[in-house]
Structure formats: structure tokens, C-alpha cells
Design a protein around this motif. Structure first.
Motif, PDB file in Angstrom:
ATOM      1  N   LEU A 153      32.839 -44.286  16.556  1.00  0.00           N
ATOM      2  CA  LEU A 153      31.964 -43.499  17.428  1.00  0.00           C
ATOM      3  C   LEU A 153      32.118 -43.937  18.884  1.00  0.00           C
ATOM      4  CD1 LEU A 153      28.758 -43.314  15.212  1.00  0.00           C
ATOM      5  CD2 LEU A 153      30.250 -41.395  15.837  1.00  0.00           C
ATOM      6  N   ARG A 154      32.204 -45.244  19.110  1.00  0.00           N
ATOM      7  CA  ARG A 154      32.406 -45.765  20.473  1.00  0.00           C
ATOM      8  C   ARG A 154      33.689 -45.230  21.079  1.00  0.00           C
ATOM      9  NH1 ARG A 154      30.883 -51.991  19.377  1.00  0.00           N
ATOM     10  NH2 ARG A 154      28.636 -51.759  19.538  1.00  0.00           N
ATOM     11  N   GLY A 155      34.718 -45.080  20.242  1.00  0.00           N
ATOM     12  CA  GLY A 155      36.000 -44.580  20.723  1.00  0.00           C
ATOM     13  C   GLY A 155      35.942 -43.126  21.173  1.00  0.00           C
ATOM     14  N   GLY A 156      34.931 -42.397  20.688  1.00  0.00           N
ATOM     15  CA  GLY A 156      34.742 -41.019  21.106  1.00  0.00           C
ATOM     16  C   GLY A 156      35.743 -40.021  20.550  1.00  0.00           C
ATOM     17  N   PRO A 162      36.958 -37.979  17.334  1.00  0.00           N
ATOM     18  CA  PRO A 162      36.576 -37.628  15.959  1.00  0.00           C
ATOM     19  C   PRO A 162      37.742 -37.601  14.971  1.00  0.00           C
ATOM     20  CG  PRO A 162      36.522 -35.695  17.372  1.00  0.00           C
ATOM     21  CD  PRO A 162      36.841 -36.868  18.257  1.00  0.00           C
ATOM     22  N   GLU A 163      38.973 -37.749  15.458  1.00  0.00           N
ATOM     23  CA  GLU A 163      40.140 -37.633  14.586  1.00  0.00           C
ATOM     24  C   GLU A 163      40.119 -38.558  13.363  1.00  0.00           C
ATOM     25  OE1 GLU A 163      44.847 -37.675  15.269  1.00  0.00           O
ATOM     26  OE2 GLU A 163      43.686 -36.389  16.627  1.00  0.00           O
ATOM     27  N   PRO A 164      39.720 -39.839  13.488  1.00  0.00           N
ATOM     28  CA  PRO A 164      39.709 -40.699  12.294  1.00  0.00           C
ATOM     29  C   PRO A 164      38.803 -40.173  11.173  1.00  0.00           C
ATOM     30  CG  PRO A 164      39.494 -42.038  14.259  1.00  0.00           C
ATOM     31  CD  PRO A 164      39.393 -40.599  14.695  1.00  0.00           C
ATOM     32  N   PHE A 165      37.811 -39.365  11.535  1.00  0.00           N
ATOM     33  CA  PHE A 165      36.913 -38.827  10.522  1.00  0.00           C
ATOM     34  C   PHE A 165      37.515 -37.627   9.792  1.00  0.00           C
ATOM     35  CE2 PHE A 165      34.050 -41.095  13.396  1.00  0.00           C
ATOM     36  CZ  PHE A 165      33.311 -41.846  12.494  1.00  0.00           C
ATOM     37  N   LEU A 166      38.622 -37.099  10.298  1.00  0.00           N
ATOM     38  CA  LEU A 166      39.251 -35.945   9.660  1.00  0.00           C
ATOM     39  C   LEU A 166      39.837 -36.290   8.293  1.00  0.00           C
ATOM     40  CD1 LEU A 166      41.034 -34.208  12.676  1.00  0.00           C
ATOM     41  CD2 LEU A 166      38.922 -33.521  11.519  1.00  0.00           C
ATOM     42  N   GLU A 167      40.104 -37.576   8.047  1.00  0.00           N
ATOM     43  CA  GLU A 167      40.645 -37.966   6.751  1.00  0.00           C
ATOM     44  C   GLU A 167      39.584 -37.938   5.652  1.00  0.00           C
ATOM     45  OE1 GLU A 167      40.849 -42.718   6.632  1.00  0.00           O
ATOM     46  OE2 GLU A 167      41.844 -41.878   8.390  1.00  0.00           O
ATOM     47  N   ILE A 168      38.313 -37.832   6.027  1.00  0.00           N
ATOM     48  CA  ILE A 168      37.227 -37.783   5.046  1.00  0.00           C
ATOM     49  C   ILE A 168      37.243 -36.415   4.372  1.00  0.00           C
ATOM     50  CG2 ILE A 168      34.728 -37.875   4.699  1.00  0.00           C
ATOM     51  CD1 ILE A 168      34.657 -39.781   7.148  1.00  0.00           C
ATOM     52  N   GLU A 169      37.497 -36.419   3.103  1.00  0.00           N
ATOM     53  CA  GLU A 169      37.557 -35.200   2.296  1.00  0.00           C
ATOM     54  C   GLU A 169      38.361 -34.100   2.998  1.00  0.00           C
ATOM     55  OE1 GLU A 169      34.007 -34.013   0.140  1.00  0.00           O
ATOM     56  OE2 GLU A 169      33.161 -36.004   0.480  1.00  0.00           O
ATOM     57  N   GLU A 170      39.507 -34.505   3.510  1.00  0.00           N
ATOM     58  CA  GLU A 170      40.464 -33.591   4.141  1.00  0.00           C
ATOM     59  C   GLU A 170      39.848 -32.743   5.253  1.00  0.00           C
ATOM     60  OE1 GLU A 170      42.042 -31.495   0.770  1.00  0.00           O
ATOM     61  OE2 GLU A 170      43.087 -33.277   0.049  1.00  0.00           O
ATOM     62  N   LEU A 198      27.274 -36.142  15.033  1.00  0.00           N
ATOM     63  CA  LEU A 198      27.133 -37.599  15.079  1.00  0.00           C
ATOM     64  C   LEU A 198      27.623 -38.137  16.421  1.00  0.00           C
ATOM     65  CD1 LEU A 198      25.846 -39.189  12.812  1.00  0.00           C
ATOM     66  CD2 LEU A 198      28.100 -39.819  12.015  1.00  0.00           C
ATOM     67  N   PHE A 199      28.723 -37.587  16.937  1.00  0.00           N
ATOM     68  CA  PHE A 199      29.215 -37.992  18.248  1.00  0.00           C
ATOM     69  C   PHE A 199      28.236 -37.596  19.346  1.00  0.00           C
ATOM     70  CE2 PHE A 199      33.109 -38.541  15.924  1.00  0.00           C
ATOM     71  CZ  PHE A 199      33.717 -39.608  16.556  1.00  0.00           C
ATOM     72  N   ALA A 200      27.637 -36.417  19.229  1.00  0.00           N
ATOM     73  CA  ALA A 200      26.652 -35.964  20.224  1.00  0.00           C
ATOM     74  C   ALA A 200      25.439 -36.890  20.223  1.00  0.00           C
ATOM     75  CB  ALA A 200      26.237 -34.528  19.947  1.00  0.00           C
ATOM     76  N   GLU A 221      26.357 -40.163  21.909  1.00  0.00           N
ATOM     77  CA  GLU A 221      26.381 -40.056  23.374  1.00  0.00           C
ATOM     78  C   GLU A 221      24.969 -39.997  23.944  1.00  0.00           C
ATOM     79  OE1 GLU A 221      28.943 -40.496  25.482  1.00  0.00           O
ATOM     80  OE2 GLU A 221      29.952 -41.019  23.612  1.00  0.00           O
ATOM     81  N   GLU A 222      24.074 -39.364  23.215  1.00  0.00           N
ATOM     82  CA  GLU A 222      22.686 -39.207  23.658  1.00  0.00           C
ATOM     83  C   GLU A 222      21.947 -40.542  23.656  1.00  0.00           C
ATOM     84  OE1 GLU A 222      19.025 -37.289  21.336  1.00  0.00           O
ATOM     85  OE2 GLU A 222      20.629 -35.843  21.781  1.00  0.00           O
TER      86      GLU A 222
END
Length: 149
Positions: A33-36, A38-46, A54-56, A59-60
Motif C-alpha cells: 500500500l505504501r508503494g502505491g 496496485p499491480e502486486p494485488f493483481l495476482e490475487i485470484e487472477e 484500499l489504496f484510496a 491515502e486518506e
């Protein structure tokens, strides 16, 4: 941990539990999340889930979300399908195989005491957890989650 748990929307909680079910540990989720990105999360269930909420939220209020990830959270409003999702992602439980799911309740759920405590502190007040039986050999409880709305 703060006096009352951080409140997350059901969608935010579901995303967090999907990441945990995929094998990401809390500090790894926070780092991603700190990295900002979202690509690493794309591997979750394809790539089935959109992690932008979650990113929003991160940031908030970074501190708030990090505390929720590390210390626990409460879901603002939990739906029937939200409970099924949480039971599946967090405990690998499936309706009909591991418990019975009806319109306003889930019954026959076997969980360790710490897991029952987690559910009590996490699910919104429109659901009530009733301990039906304690299984001394396994240390588990058989619970029912019922609509309390």
C-alpha cells in the motif's frame, strides 16, 4: 490499539481478507500500500478484485488503515454474503461442506476460541454470535451467527 476498533467498510475488509488469504502477511500488505502500486494485488485470484478502495483509504488516512491491518477492525455493516466471504477467506470454510447457511443465519460453524473472539469484534452489530457447544477435545466452539437486525 485504540479504545474502539477502526471501522472499515465491508468492501475494504473483504479486500484485506482476500489479500491475507492469498498469503500476504500484514506488513507485506502495508508495504504494498505504501508503494502505491496496485499491480502486486493483481495476482490475487487472477485480478478478480479492484483494490483501489484500499489504496484510496490508505491515502486518506495511512495511520488508521495500518492500525486496522495490524490491530484489528470492525466492519461498519456486514451483509449475509459478506459473512460467507469472510468465513471462506479467513477460515477456508464453505457453505454446505463446513456449515449451513440460511437466509438469516449460519449454523454449525466450528472455530477456535480466538477465531470466535475475532468474529465477535469484527462483525457489525446486525449479527449476533451464539455459542452452541464447546468441543473440549479440539478446543473449538460450534457457533451460530444469526441476524440481529
Amino acid at each position: 490499539m485504540s479504545i474502539s476498533p477502526i471501522k472499515l467498510s465491508q468492501r475494504e475488509a473483504m479486500l484485506l481478507e482476500a489479500a491475507r488469504a492469498h498469503g500476504f502477511v500484514d506488513e507485506e500488505i502495508i508495504h504494498k500500500l505504501r508503494g502505491g502500486n496496485p499491480e502486486p494485488f493483481l495476482e490475487i485470484e487472477e485480478g478478480k478484485y479492484d483494490f483501489s478502495p484500499l489504496f484510496a483509504l490508505y491515502e486518506e488516512n495511512r495511520e488508521r488503515l495500518e492500525e486496522a491491518i495490524r490491530e484489528g477492525y470492525a466492519i461498519k455493516y456486514t451483509t449475509f454474503n459478506g459473512i460467507k466471504f469472510i468465513l471462506n477467506k479467513r477460515y477456508n470454510l464453505v457453505p454446505s461442506r463446513d456449515y449451513e447457511a440460511e437466509e438469516t443465519e449460519f449454523s454449525g460453524i466450528r472455530l477456535a476460541e480466538k477465531d470466535v473472539a475475532w468474529l465477535r469484534s469484527t462483525l457489525s452489530g446486525n449479527w449476533r454470535i451464539v455459542e452452541m457447544e464447546r468441543l473440549p477435545k479440539s478446543g473449538e466452539s460450534v457457533i451460530r451467527i444469526e441476524w440481529n437486525g
